[in-house]
Design a protein around this motif. Structure first.
Motif, PDB file in Angstrom:
ATOM      1  N   UNK A 156     -22.487  10.207   1.989  1.00  0.00           N
ATOM      2  CA  UNK A 156     -21.990  11.490   2.172  1.00  0.00           C
ATOM      3  C   UNK A 156     -21.763  12.225   1.131  1.00  0.00           C
ATOM      4  N   UNK A 157     -22.294  13.501   0.525  1.00  0.00           N
ATOM      5  CA  UNK A 157     -22.162  13.926  -0.543  1.00  0.00           C
ATOM      6  C   UNK A 157     -21.701  15.359  -0.245  1.00  0.00           C
ATOM      7  N   UNK A 158     -20.366  15.787  -0.920  1.00  0.00           N
ATOM      8  CA  UNK A 158     -19.859  16.955  -0.800  1.00  0.00           C
ATOM      9  C   UNK A 158     -20.295  17.702  -2.019  1.00  0.00           C
ATOM     10  N   UNK A 159     -20.656  18.954  -1.568  1.00  0.00           N
ATOM     11  CA  UNK A 159     -21.469  19.972  -2.659  1.00  0.00           C
ATOM     12  C   UNK A 159     -20.930  21.312  -2.681  1.00  0.00           C
ATOM     13  N   UNK A 160     -20.564  21.826  -3.501  1.00  0.00           N
ATOM     14  CA  UNK A 160     -20.434  23.388  -3.868  1.00  0.00           C
ATOM     15  C   UNK A 160     -21.358  23.812  -4.771  1.00  0.00           C
ATOM     16  N   UNK A 161     -22.682  23.546  -4.789  1.00  0.00           N
ATOM     17  CA  UNK A 161     -23.368  23.993  -5.749  1.00  0.00           C
ATOM     18  C   UNK A 161     -23.736  22.599  -6.742  1.00  0.00           C
ATOM     19  N   UNK A 162     -24.521  22.630  -7.695  1.00  0.00           N
ATOM     20  CA  UNK A 162     -24.598  21.460  -8.441  1.00  0.00           C
ATOM     21  C   UNK A 162     -23.507  21.098  -9.308  1.00  0.00           C
ATOM     22  N   UNK A 163     -22.445  21.987  -9.473  1.00  0.00           N
ATOM     23  CA  UNK A 163     -21.384  21.897 -10.287  1.00  0.00           C
ATOM     24  C   UNK A 163     -20.318  20.932  -9.907  1.00  0.00           C
ATOM     25  N   UNK A 164     -20.294  20.975  -8.521  1.00  0.00           N
ATOM     26  CA  UNK A 164     -19.135  20.342  -7.885  1.00  0.00           C
ATOM     27  C   UNK A 164     -19.722  19.379  -6.892  1.00  0.00           C
ATOM     28  N   UNK A 165     -19.906  18.095  -7.060  1.00  0.00           N
ATOM     29  CA  UNK A 165     -20.475  17.357  -6.073  1.00  0.00           C
ATOM     30  C   UNK A 165     -19.526  16.055  -6.039  1.00  0.00           C
ATOM     31  N   UNK A 166     -19.048  15.531  -4.907  1.00  0.00           N
ATOM     32  CA  UNK A 166     -18.098  14.574  -4.833  1.00  0.00           C
ATOM     33  C   UNK A 166     -18.842  13.465  -3.456  1.00  0.00           C
ATOM     34  N   UNK A 167     -18.461  12.176  -3.700  1.00  0.00           N
ATOM     35  CA  UNK A 167     -19.020  11.408  -2.609  1.00  0.00           C
ATOM     36  C   UNK A 167     -18.018  10.783  -2.014  1.00  0.00           C
ATOM     37  N   UNK A 168     -18.106  10.319  -0.513  1.00  0.00           N
ATOM     38  CA  UNK A 168     -16.878   9.936   0.216  1.00  0.00           C
ATOM     39  C   UNK A 168     -17.016   8.400   0.350  1.00  0.00           C
ATOM     40  N   UNK A 169     -15.721   7.828  -0.260  1.00  0.00           N
ATOM     41  CA  UNK A 169     -15.745   6.343  -0.052  1.00  0.00           C
ATOM     42  C   UNK A 169     -14.974   6.124   1.087  1.00  0.00           C
ATOM     43  N   UNK A 170     -14.252   4.914   1.091  1.00  0.00           N
ATOM     44  CA  UNK A 170     -13.748   4.419   2.260  1.00  0.00           C
ATOM     45  C   UNK A 170     -12.504   5.034   2.588  1.00  0.00           C
ATOM     46  N   UNK A 171     -11.759   4.977   3.797  1.00  0.00           N
ATOM     47  CA  UNK A 171     -10.737   5.675   4.459  1.00  0.00           C
ATOM     48  C   UNK A 171     -10.659   7.146   4.306  1.00  0.00           C
ATOM     49  N   UNK A 172     -11.843   7.469   4.527  1.00  0.00           N
ATOM     50  CA  UNK A 172     -12.360   9.207   4.686  1.00  0.00           C
ATOM     51  C   UNK A 172     -12.759   9.456   6.012  1.00  0.00           C
ATOM     52  N   UNK A 173     -12.665  10.481   6.616  1.00  0.00           N
ATOM     53  CA  UNK A 173     -13.221  10.816   7.757  1.00  0.00           C
ATOM     54  C   UNK A 173     -14.615  10.617   7.782  1.00  0.00           C
ATOM     55  N   UNK A 174     -15.377  10.923   6.580  1.00  0.00           N
ATOM     56  CA  UNK A 174     -16.907  10.614   6.799  1.00  0.00           C
ATOM     57  C   UNK A 174     -17.109   8.898   6.843  1.00  0.00           C
ATOM     58  N   UNK A 175     -16.437   8.289   6.189  1.00  0.00           N
ATOM     59  CA  UNK A 175     -16.530   6.760   6.345  1.00  0.00           C
ATOM     60  C   UNK A 175     -16.498   6.425   7.739  1.00  0.00           C
ATOM     61  N   UNK A 176     -15.257   7.052   8.463  1.00  0.00           N
ATOM     62  CA  UNK A 176     -15.057   6.545   9.814  1.00  0.00           C
ATOM     63  C   UNK A 176     -16.232   7.321  10.629  1.00  0.00           C
ATOM     64  N   UNK A 177     -16.682   8.351  10.564  1.00  0.00           N
ATOM     65  CA  UNK A 177     -17.469   8.844  11.524  1.00  0.00           C
ATOM     66  C   UNK A 177     -18.704   8.142  11.305  1.00  0.00           C
ATOM     67  N   UNK A 178     -19.331   7.564   9.750  1.00  0.00           N
ATOM     68  CA  UNK A 178     -20.527   7.075   9.787  1.00  0.00           C
ATOM     69  C   UNK A 178     -20.339   5.743  10.502  1.00  0.00           C
ATOM     70  N   UNK A 179     -19.387   5.030  10.299  1.00  0.00           N
ATOM     71  CA  UNK A 179     -19.235   3.575  11.084  1.00  0.00           C
ATOM     72  C   UNK A 179     -19.183   3.835  12.581  1.00  0.00           C
ATOM     73  N   UNK A 180     -18.690   4.799  13.340  1.00  0.00           N
ATOM     74  CA  UNK A 180     -18.724   4.950  14.649  1.00  0.00           C
ATOM     75  C   UNK A 180     -20.084   5.341  15.311  1.00  0.00           C
ATOM     76  N   UNK A 181     -21.042   6.158  14.341  1.00  0.00           N
ATOM     77  CA  UNK A 181     -22.422   6.351  14.665  1.00  0.00           C
ATOM     78  C   UNK A 181     -23.401   5.306  14.421  1.00  0.00           C
TER      79      UNK A 181
END
Length: 272
Positions: A156-181
């Motif tokens: 999962x990549x969080x982006x607000x344009x190319x200048x603000x990009x983050x990735x979601x590691x463990x213990x995040x809502x994204x990590x949990x939903x990816x696992x559930x899927x």
């Protein structure tokens, strides 16, 4: 006997109407409040409260990560509902110091956590039976959900344009939903979010990139995303395997959580 029943029902009705001006400071909480039948009592919400669509007409008091007391109290709420992970203790103290009932809720990013949140909000609104009915609906949806395990790494990549990009590691809502899927989080070596780097992309080498729809739009679509250093070298980049979903729907863990898991799972299968 009938007279006593009339008095009892009158008291119950008064209790149900006790909160006429509610401010919700969390998108999932807002969804639950609406699902429990209190949509019209919401006089203010935070900017993550995007569902149902009627919330677009409700005054916004800021993002739940940086709420200040003044805009909330200006709405003269009888009840403030918030989760305990973002609101500053000093702000909570300000709410309580002026005598506004404030309920802090612990949000756990799981299906059982959603049911617990529903139960606690229903209790705060004095409608436990409605909370139980909503939880039973989730139970039904959960029983009908059949998720196949996929040998796919999802980043999962969080982006607000190319200048603000983050990735979601463990213990995040994204990590949990990816696992559930049924898939695996490609960013497995750290907790929370961290800045996206070309080195991290090479290490993760995701099969699929997952983004919020407005995040990908801020990048100029898939073509814009592929201009980010490191992404074209990943399996996902080579095959243009990018999935987008609405942010609140995907990570809210509100009453639509089962629907979100199902939709993500179906999109992952289609990307296989």
């Amino acid at each position: 006997m009938n007279r006593y029943l009339i008095i009892l029902f009158s008291l119950l009705s008064l209790n149900a109407d006790a909160q006429k001006r509610i401010v919700s400071l969390n998108g999932a909480v807002t969804e639950i409040v609406c699902a429990l039948g209190f949509e019209k009592t919401l006089v203010g919400v935070d900017v993550t409260s995007t569902y149902p669509a009627s919330m677009q007409q409700v005054p916004k008091v800021g993002h739940n990560r940086n709420i200040s007391a003044e805009p909330v109290l200006a709405l003269h709420p009888d009840l403030i509902l918030a989760t305990d992970n973002f609101i500053q203790p000093t702000v909570i103290d300000q709410f309580k110091n002026v005598g506004v009932k404030t309920v802090l809720l612990k949000q756990e990013f799981s299906i059982e956590g959603t049911k617990k949140l529903i139960t606690e909000i229903a209790a705060a609104l004095q409608v436990p039976a409605k909370g139980l009915a909503l939880c039973k609906q989730l139970d039904k949806e959960q029983k009908e959900l059949h998720i196949a395990t996929l040998d796919k790494k999802v980043l999962f990549i969080y982006a607000r344009g190319a200048g603000t990009m983050m990735v979601a590691g463990k213990e995040t809502p994204l990590d949990k939903i990816i696992g559930l899927a049924g898939a695996k989080n490609a960013a497995a070596g750290f907790n929370d979010f961290k800045p996206l780097t070309p080195e991290a992309l090479v290490t993760a080498n995701p099969d699929v990139i997952l983004m919020f729809d407005d995040g990908l739009k801020s990048m100029g679509g898939v073509d814009g995303l592929l201009k980010v250093q490191g992404i074209p070298q990943t399996n996902a980049g080579k095959q243009k395997k990018v999935i987008v979903m609405d942010g609140q729907f995907l990570t809210g863990f509100g009453p639509r959580v089962i629907q979100a898991v199902k939709e993500l799972s179906e999109k992952l299968k289609a990307a296989a």
